[in-house]
Design a protein around this motif. Structure first.
Motif, short mmCIF file in Angstrom:
data_model
loop_
_atom_site.label_atom_id
_atom_site.label_comp_id
_atom_site.label_asym_id
_atom_site.label_seq_id
_atom_site.Cartn_x
_atom_site.Cartn_y
_atom_site.Cartn_z
N LEU A 4 0.80 -1.23 0.00
CA LEU A 4 0.00 0.00 0.00
C LEU A 4 0.83 1.28 0.00
O LEU A 4 0.27 2.37 -0.01
N ARG A 5 2.13 1.17 -0.02
CA ARG A 5 2.98 2.35 0.10
C ARG A 5 2.81 3.32 -1.07
O ARG A 5 3.15 4.50 -0.96
N LYS A 6 2.26 2.86 -2.17
CA LYS A 6 2.03 3.74 -3.32
C LYS A 6 1.04 4.85 -2.99
O LYS A 6 0.98 5.86 -3.69
N TYR A 7 0.27 4.67 -1.91
CA TYR A 7 -0.69 5.69 -1.50
C TYR A 7 -0.10 6.67 -0.49
O TYR A 7 -0.81 7.54 0.02
N LEU A 8 1.17 6.53 -0.18
CA LEU A 8 1.82 7.39 0.81
C LEU A 8 2.81 8.33 0.12
O LEU A 8 3.45 7.97 -0.85
N ASP A 9 2.91 9.53 0.67
CA ASP A 9 3.87 10.51 0.17
C ASP A 9 4.87 10.84 1.26
O ASP A 9 4.55 10.74 2.45
N GLU A 45 11.63 8.41 -6.54
CA GLU A 45 12.32 9.29 -5.60
C GLU A 45 11.53 9.44 -4.30
O GLU A 45 12.10 9.48 -3.20
N LYS A 46 10.21 9.52 -4.42
CA LYS A 46 9.37 9.62 -3.23
C LYS A 46 9.48 8.36 -2.38
O LYS A 46 9.59 8.42 -1.15
N GLN A 47 9.45 7.21 -3.04
CA GLN A 47 9.54 5.96 -2.31
C GLN A 47 10.91 5.80 -1.64
O GLN A 47 11.02 5.27 -0.53
N ALA A 48 11.94 6.28 -2.31
CA ALA A 48 13.29 6.21 -1.73
C ALA A 48 13.38 7.08 -0.48
O ALA A 48 14.04 6.71 0.50
N ALA A 49 12.71 8.23 -0.51
CA ALA A 49 12.72 9.12 0.66
C ALA A 49 12.01 8.47 1.84
O ALA A 49 12.44 8.59 2.99
N ILE A 50 10.92 7.76 1.56
CA ILE A 50 10.20 7.05 2.62
C ILE A 50 11.10 5.99 3.24
O ILE A 50 11.18 5.85 4.46
N ASP A 51 11.79 5.24 2.40
CA ASP A 51 12.70 4.20 2.90
C ASP A 51 13.82 4.79 3.74
O ASP A 51 14.25 4.21 4.74
N PRO A 68 10.31 2.28 11.43
CA PRO A 68 9.28 1.23 11.41
C PRO A 68 7.99 1.66 12.10
O PRO A 68 6.89 1.34 11.63
N LYS A 69 8.11 2.39 13.22
CA LYS A 69 6.91 2.86 13.93
C LYS A 69 6.10 3.81 13.05
O LYS A 69 4.86 3.75 13.01
N GLN A 70 6.79 4.68 12.33
CA GLN A 70 6.08 5.63 11.47
C GLN A 70 5.40 4.91 10.31
O GLN A 70 4.29 5.26 9.92
#
Length: 284
Positions: free
Chosen positions: A219-224, A239-245, A250-252
């Motif tokens: 579901l991470r595609k729905y997160l920014d 790039e957005k997904q890399a920033a999330i990683d 883990p808590k967030q």
């Protein structure tokens, strides 16, 4: 014409203390800081700066929610949500304190704009904690009955929302009562009215009961990424997904997935109850 002594004195604006977010959080954690730092902290939150939002929703807000749950609403422990009752308030609190939520250009998820926090001006030298405590307490006291009703509605739905119920071809069996049959069909219709995003969240989190760690990948595609929109709105999806990683703990990640689930269930509940209301109106 009013005399000078009768005129209201113009309120003096409190100067904002420009400090790094980490330093402000450290001061708040030690019960130090100032109104000026509180004002800067609010600006960080409104900008959706990751550390500020994480600290605000966790260490800053939990004592407030714990007090309201235990001493005002007198809530009982619920293993469905966690050991402490306050966990049941987190979703409602986030929607209340974070509204309005707006869909940013090029984004698949809505971001909080924190309007209520923007109203904090530090007047009368009141600290941010006092301001947030007061408006949160007023909100939950004013909506106590509605909140309880929502919990009951959500419970009713969670008993019916299952893979077989929503996606199975044959939803009815001979042992079901007319009321149970109506509830299943209503839930199915409500599900069909949801956006694709909410449908997928419910499939993954509720119907298939996927663990949050695996659900996050689905579901991470729905997160920014959190932070000022200007900082990432031109980024590619990768790039957005890399920033999330890189920046999310883990808590967030777990909290983000939980909020997706809470909001999807809330949307399902709204449509379910609207269908139920229309059915009752037809019977009149």
């Amino acid at each position: 014409m009013l005399k000078d002594k009768d005129k209201k004195e113009k309120k003096e604006e409190v100067p904002v203390v420009d400090l790094p977010v980490a330093e402000i959080c450290a001061h708040l954690r030690d019960r130090e800081g100032s109104v000026g730092e509180d004002l800067r902290f609010v600006r960080y939150i409104i900008e959706n700066e990751p550390m500020a939002v994480r600290y605000f929703m966790d260490e800053f807000s939990v004592p407030i929610l714990r007090y309201i749950a235990n001493n005002v609403l007198c809530m009982e422990d619920d293993s469905e949500y966690g050991k402490e009752p306050y966990v049941q308030l987190v979703g409602a609190y986030y929607l209340f304190i974070g509204e309005p939520f707006e869909l940013s250009e090029g984004s698949k998820s809505e971001k909080p704009r924190w309007y209520k926090l923007s109203l904090y001006k530090g007047e009368g030298k009141a600290r941010l904690y006092t301001y947030v405590f007061r408006i949160a307490l007023r909100y939950f006291c004013r909506n106590e009955d509605d909140f309880v009703n929502k919990e009951k509605n959500a419970g009713e739905l969670l008993e019916n929302v299952d893979y077989e119920v929503l996606l199975g071809c044959d939803l009815v069996d001979e042992e079901m009562s007319d009321e149970e049959i109506a509830a299943l069909r209503r839930a199915h219709k409500a599900f069909d009215l949801l956006r694709e995003k909410d449908q997928e969240v419910l499939r993954v989190m509720v119907m298939e009961k996927t663990h949050w760690s695996k659900a996050f990948d689905l579901l991470r595609k729905y997160l920014d990424p959190l932070g000022p929109k200007k900082a990432w709105q031109s980024w590619s999806f990768e790039e957005k997904q890399a920033a999330i990683d890189q920046y999310w703990t883990p808590k967030q990640k777990q909290d983000a997935i939980s909020l997706l689930k809470i909001r999807a269930i809330s949307h399902l509940t709204e449509r379910y109850n609207e269908l139920k209301r229309k059915e009752h109106e037809k019977k009149k």
